[in-house]
Design a protein around this motif. Structure first.
Motif, PDB file in Angstrom:
ATOM      1  N   ALA A 163       0.807  -1.229   0.000  1.00 45.98           N
ATOM      2  CA  ALA A 163       0.000   0.000   0.000  1.00 45.98           C
ATOM      3  C   ALA A 163       0.839   1.276   0.000  1.00 45.98           C
ATOM      4  O   ALA A 163       0.391   2.312  -0.480  1.00 45.98           O
ATOM      5  CB  ALA A 163      -0.932  -0.012   1.216  1.00 45.98           C
ATOM      6  N   ASN A 164       2.070   1.208   0.541  1.00 41.12           N
ATOM      7  CA  ASN A 164       2.866   2.432   0.676  1.00 41.12           C
ATOM      8  C   ASN A 164       3.737   2.753  -0.524  1.00 41.12           C
ATOM      9  O   ASN A 164       4.506   3.709  -0.499  1.00 41.12           O
ATOM     10  CB  ASN A 164       3.789   2.307   1.897  1.00 41.12           C
ATOM     11  CG  ASN A 164       3.038   2.643   3.157  1.00 41.12           C
ATOM     12  OD1 ASN A 164       2.052   3.378   3.105  1.00 41.12           O
ATOM     13  ND2 ASN A 164       3.484   2.074   4.261  1.00 41.12           N
ATOM     14  N   GLN A 190      -7.253  -1.556  -6.932  1.00 39.52           N
ATOM     15  CA  GLN A 190      -6.705  -1.222  -5.611  1.00 39.52           C
ATOM     16  C   GLN A 190      -5.464  -0.315  -5.758  1.00 39.52           C
ATOM     17  O   GLN A 190      -5.282   0.654  -5.029  1.00 39.52           O
ATOM     18  CB  GLN A 190      -6.329  -2.524  -4.891  1.00 39.52           C
ATOM     19  CG  GLN A 190      -5.776  -2.337  -3.499  1.00 39.52           C
ATOM     20  CD  GLN A 190      -6.852  -1.929  -2.499  1.00 39.52           C
ATOM     21  OE1 GLN A 190      -7.783  -2.679  -2.263  1.00 39.52           O
ATOM     22  NE2 GLN A 190      -6.719  -0.731  -1.958  1.00 39.52           N
ATOM     23  N   SER A 193      -6.457   3.080  -6.482  1.00 39.83           N
ATOM     24  CA  SER A 193      -6.911   3.806  -5.288  1.00 39.83           C
ATOM     25  C   SER A 193      -5.717   4.263  -4.444  1.00 39.83           C
ATOM     26  O   SER A 193      -5.760   5.332  -3.843  1.00 39.83           O
ATOM     27  CB  SER A 193      -7.913   2.985  -4.482  1.00 39.83           C
ATOM     28  OG  SER A 193      -7.229   1.962  -3.815  1.00 39.83           O
ATOM     29  N   TYR A 194      -4.620   3.491  -4.457  1.00 39.07           N
ATOM     30  CA  TYR A 194      -3.411   3.946  -3.745  1.00 39.07           C
ATOM     31  C   TYR A 194      -2.831   5.193  -4.423  1.00 39.07           C
ATOM     32  O   TYR A 194      -2.325   6.092  -3.761  1.00 39.07           O
ATOM     33  CB  TYR A 194      -2.327   2.858  -3.724  1.00 39.07           C
ATOM     34  CG  TYR A 194      -2.680   1.624  -2.929  1.00 39.07           C
ATOM     35  CD1 TYR A 194      -3.410   1.702  -1.743  1.00 39.07           C
ATOM     36  CD2 TYR A 194      -2.262   0.355  -3.357  1.00 39.07           C
ATOM     37  CE1 TYR A 194      -3.727   0.555  -1.016  1.00 39.07           C
ATOM     38  CE2 TYR A 194      -2.569  -0.787  -2.635  1.00 39.07           C
ATOM     39  CZ  TYR A 194      -3.308  -0.687  -1.470  1.00 39.07           C
ATOM     40  OH  TYR A 194      -3.609  -1.813  -0.768  1.00 39.07           O
ATOM     41  N   ARG A 196      -4.561   7.440  -6.126  1.00 39.39           N
ATOM     42  CA  ARG A 196      -5.448   8.579  -5.823  1.00 39.39           C
ATOM     43  C   ARG A 196      -5.248   9.041  -4.377  1.00 39.39           C
ATOM     44  O   ARG A 196      -5.259  10.232  -4.091  1.00 39.39           O
ATOM     45  CB  ARG A 196      -6.906   8.206  -6.099  1.00 39.39           C
ATOM     46  CG  ARG A 196      -7.166   8.016  -7.591  1.00 39.39           C
ATOM     47  CD  ARG A 196      -8.635   7.928  -7.924  1.00 39.39           C
ATOM     48  NE  ARG A 196      -8.815   7.649  -9.333  1.00 39.39           N
ATOM     49  CZ  ARG A 196      -8.772   8.559 -10.311  1.00 39.39           C
ATOM     50  NH1 ARG A 196      -8.562   9.831 -10.003  1.00 39.39           N
ATOM     51  NH2 ARG A 196      -8.926   8.220 -11.570  1.00 39.39           N
ATOM     52  N   TYR A 197      -5.033   8.082  -3.493  1.00 36.03           N
ATOM     53  CA  TYR A 197      -4.813   8.432  -2.092  1.00 36.03           C
ATOM     54  C   TYR A 197      -3.510   9.232  -1.955  1.00 36.03           C
ATOM     55  O   TYR A 197      -3.460  10.259  -1.271  1.00 36.03           O
ATOM     56  CB  TYR A 197      -4.775   7.160  -1.228  1.00 36.03           C
ATOM     57  CG  TYR A 197      -4.426   7.464   0.197  1.00 36.03           C
ATOM     58  CD1 TYR A 197      -5.377   8.005   1.065  1.00 36.03           C
ATOM     59  CD2 TYR A 197      -3.138   7.253   0.679  1.00 36.03           C
ATOM     60  CE1 TYR A 197      -5.049   8.326   2.374  1.00 36.03           C
ATOM     61  CE2 TYR A 197      -2.803   7.565   1.982  1.00 36.03           C
ATOM     62  CZ  TYR A 197      -3.751   8.099   2.832  1.00 36.03           C
ATOM     63  OH  TYR A 197      -3.427   8.426   4.111  1.00 36.03           O
ATOM     64  N   ALA A 198      -2.461   8.743  -2.632  1.00 34.45           N
ATOM     65  CA  ALA A 198      -1.159   9.427  -2.534  1.00 34.45           C
ATOM     66  C   ALA A 198      -1.275  10.863  -3.060  1.00 34.45           C
ATOM     67  O   ALA A 198      -0.757  11.800  -2.451  1.00 34.45           O
ATOM     68  CB  ALA A 198      -0.098   8.657  -3.319  1.00 34.45           C
ATOM     69  N   ALA A 200      -4.088  12.681  -3.289  1.00 32.69           N
ATOM     70  CA  ALA A 200      -4.962  13.458  -2.415  1.00 32.69           C
ATOM     71  C   ALA A 200      -4.242  13.857  -1.127  1.00 32.69           C
ATOM     72  O   ALA A 200      -4.529  14.914  -0.559  1.00 32.69           O
ATOM     73  CB  ALA A 200      -6.221  12.652  -2.091  1.00 32.69           C
ATOM     74  N   SER A 201      -3.275  13.043  -0.716  1.00 31.77           N
ATOM     75  CA  SER A 201      -2.584  13.392   0.529  1.00 31.77           C
ATOM     76  C   SER A 201      -1.434  14.368   0.274  1.00 31.77           C
ATOM     77  O   SER A 201      -0.643  14.666   1.168  1.00 31.77           O
ATOM     78  CB  SER A 201      -2.094  12.130   1.236  1.00 31.77           C
ATOM     79  OG  SER A 201      -1.068  11.568   0.474  1.00 31.77           O
TER      80      SER A 201
END
Ligand code: CTP
Length: 424
Positions: A163-164, A190, A193-194, A196-198, A200-201
């Motif tokens: 995930a990281n 998945q 989504s990682y 997009r998360y990265a 967005a953060s």
């Protein structure tokens, strides 16, 4: 030969990374040309063997007579480069030493060996790039697939190992896009989504050096951008990057809206027309259009951060001034000769960068300058003037300039009218 050298020393050698992926994807009927080979040495038990990769590279350099050797890090990795070796062609070989713990048992112990190569592969970006092929005995040719890479190759998925992954290395977002578009694969949901998360953060702030400069990341982002923007698939790749909001890694305000997309494509058509020999760096010019879309105050900084060439940075820094000058001055000019004089202050890249972003009437004038007016010739050239008895010098140049102005403005159009014009 590399395998023999490794076996002689009691080491294991693996082919890893892109070469394994490309071999497994290749059409079995066709020969695969590998230009970039990554090898990992592993399976030793003496701390003295920590420089195994370098030792192996040196041995190969001797066997194949030549090749340039570079050593990186603390003797952990060696790179060998051959240009057109009769046996090897042009070839890069990277030899890394698997990070390993030192155990007091023999090298052949499969657990030790498996744990260090596994660890090495686990640090990699995607499952399809984390496969290894054993090149040494026993079990030469065996595929090591700890993370399901083979299945992902078959089902055409780009999947990270953990995930990281994108937080650790945001340039992998660009790599995911590159592999997806190049291979026609899908970014596994998945993994997407990682990404997009990265984003967005605010991961891009790391690249832009806000949390302390991160030049290594910027250099890697630049090389990924170069890879993508010079590839035949650069358009779909750019769209996918935009769709993932990954263009924010270039600048948080950068979005590929309809207008920019139109500009990018028009710019590319201009490049094909005006620079068919590719004397300009087309990938960098494409990047310049994106950067030119940003507000003027950001352009120079972004170009600087990405370590673009000096002329590219300067062009982007001065673009706003050039655009304002052309826009303001042009509206007051009527004579073709005056327009040509204005345009001649700027080079081709600057003019096409301005042409794609400016208003239609100005674009049309730049276009006419670049396609016609810049090539208009006077009816009399320097040799003709010499034949008429004029001597080269200051006055000679003035006459040529005046002739050009008169030609552009339609006052003369043949030798007779030109001669009469000079006499007058
Ligand atoms: N790698 C990684 N993370 C990165 C860059 C590289 O994990 N940010 C790993 C991958 O396992 C990759 C290998 O290093 O396969 C070699 O990198 P590179 O040569 O850039 O990629 P290739 O997979 O060889 O791709 P290409 O065929 O495009 O050269």
């Amino acid at each position: 030969k590399a395998s023999r050298q490794a076996e002689k020393r009691g080491w294991h050698l693996y082919l890893v990374g892109g070469a394994v992926r490309d071999l497994l994807l290749a059409d079995r009927q066709k020969q695969v040309l590998l230009e970039d080979i990554d090898l990992v040495v592993d399976g030793f038990h003496k701390s003295a063997d920590v420089g195994a990769g370098v030792e192996l590279a040196k041995a190969l350099q001797t066997i194949y007579a030549g090749g340039r050797l570079e050593v990186h890090g603390q003797f952990q990795t060696a790179a060998l480069l051959w240009h057109k070796n009769p046996d090897l062609g042009s070839l890069w070989i990277d030899i890394a030493t698997a990070r390993t713990e030192f155990y007091p048992y023999p090298a052949a112990n499969p657990e030790v060996e498996a744990s260090s190569i596994r660890q090495d592969l686990y640090r990699r970006d995607f499952t399809i790039n984390a496969l290894a092929m054993r090149l040494t005995n026993p079990r030469v040719g065996e595929l090591l697939d700890f993370f399901g890479g083979l299945l992902d190759l078959q089902s055409q998925q780009i999947r990270v190992l953990h995930a990281n992954s994108f937080i650790e290395d945001p340039t992998r977002i660009y790599r995911a896009v590159r592999f997806a578009v190049r291979l026609g694969f899908e970014i596994e949901p998945q993994t997407e989504s990682y990404i997009r998360y990265a984003i967005a953060s605010g991961i891009y702030e790391q690249i832009q050096g806000k949390n302390g400069r991160a030049p290594a990341l910027e250099t890697r982002l630049k090389s990924e951008l170069k890879y993508i923007l010079q590839a035949p698939y650069w358009k779909p790749a750019l769209q996918l990057l935009a769709n993932l909001e990954a263009l924010r890694c270039i600048h948080p305000s950068l979005e590929l809206d309809e207008n920019l997309w139109w500009q990018v494509r028009l710019f590319d058509r201009c490049l094909q027309k005006f620079d068919p020999q590719k004397t300009l760096e087309h990938w960098q010019m494409r990047l310049e259009v994106l950067i030119a879309y940003l507000a003027p105050e950001f352009r120079g900084k972004v170009a600087n951060n990405l370590q673009l060439s000096a002329d590219s940075i300067e062009r982007l820094q001065n673009l706003d001034k050039a655009e304002t000058n052309i826009t303001k001055t042009l509206s007051a000019l009527e004579l073709k000769s005056e327009i040509v004089q204005l345009m001649r202050q700027y080079n081709l890249p600057t003019l096409i960068l301005i042409a794609v972003k400016t208003s239609r009437p100005i674009r049309q004038k730049i276009w006419r300058y670049l396609t016609e007016w810049n090539y208009i010739k006077t009816p009399l050239n320097g040799n003709d003037l010499k034949a008429l008895g004029y001597k080269p010098g200051k006055q000679f140049k003035e006459i040529l300039d005046t002739l050009l102005t008169a030609t552009l403005d339609g006052k003369i159009d043949n030798r007779e009218s030109a001669e009469a014009f000079i006499a007058e």
